[in-house]
Design an enzyme around this catalytic site. Structure first.
Site: not given
Ligand code: ZN
Length: 175
Positions: A48, A53, A101-102, A143-144, A147
């Site tokens: 995702g 991000q 998470c990236l 999670h997204e 963000h």
């Molecule tokens: Zn993330």
């Protein structure tokens, strides 16, 4: 042609900012951003990615659960673009699961998430979609969704004792 975007890392203010609603899903600049996010997520091995991000404060993210070395048990789905997503309802029943998470490299944490959720969003073609999600895909959505509300999964982890290194995590899931 898509461009690989740089991924914002924890500590950059863009990950904590408010995001704006998208007015026109057909906007060519938005469509190009979506292509860039799809390419950036695939390159990074993510399941995702959210617009903040890649330094864009917009209410936009992509869910793309699939088994990877980072999430070997993840279910496979077509990458799904979600514009102006809404969380309509969520089950009281929650489950703790490992997240990474990236934007938070090298760390895994146990985050509690609702097992089932109802969501509404616009597809990249501007269609209104309403769905019920469960399990890992519901987890990725939550999670997204965090963000685009200026949160990261670390904010959900109950204790520092539920944080581990990526290396220990990989040892755990391959056991
Ligand atoms: Zn993330």
């Amino acid at each position: 042609m898509s461009i690989l975007r740089q991924i914002a890392q924890l500590g950059h203010p863009v990950l904590r900012q408010e995001t704006g609603l998208i007015g026109d899903p057909a906007d060519p600049a938005l469509q190009a951003l979506i292509d860039d996010m799809l390419a950036t997520m695939a390159e990074a091995g993510g399941v995702g990615i959210a617009a903040p991000q890649v330094y864009e404060t917009l209410r936009l993210f992509i869910l793309a659960s699939r088994p990877t070395s980072r999430y070997p048990h993840a279910p496979a789905m077509e990458p799904t673009v979600m514009i102006n997503p809404e969380l309509l309802w969520q089950s009281d029943e929650t489950e703790k699961g490992w997240e990474g998470c990236l934007s938070v490299p090298g760390i895994r944490g146990l985050a509690p998430r609702s097992l089932r959720i109802g969501v509404r969003y616009l597809s990249r073609r501007g269609e209104v979609c309403e769905e019920e999600l469960s399990g890992f895909i519901a987890r990725v959505f939550q999670h997204e969704y965090d963000h685009i509300n200026g949160m990261v999964f670390l904010d959900r982890v109950a204790s520092n004792r539920e944080l581990i290194s990526e290396r220990e995590y990989l040892r755990l899931v391959s056991a």
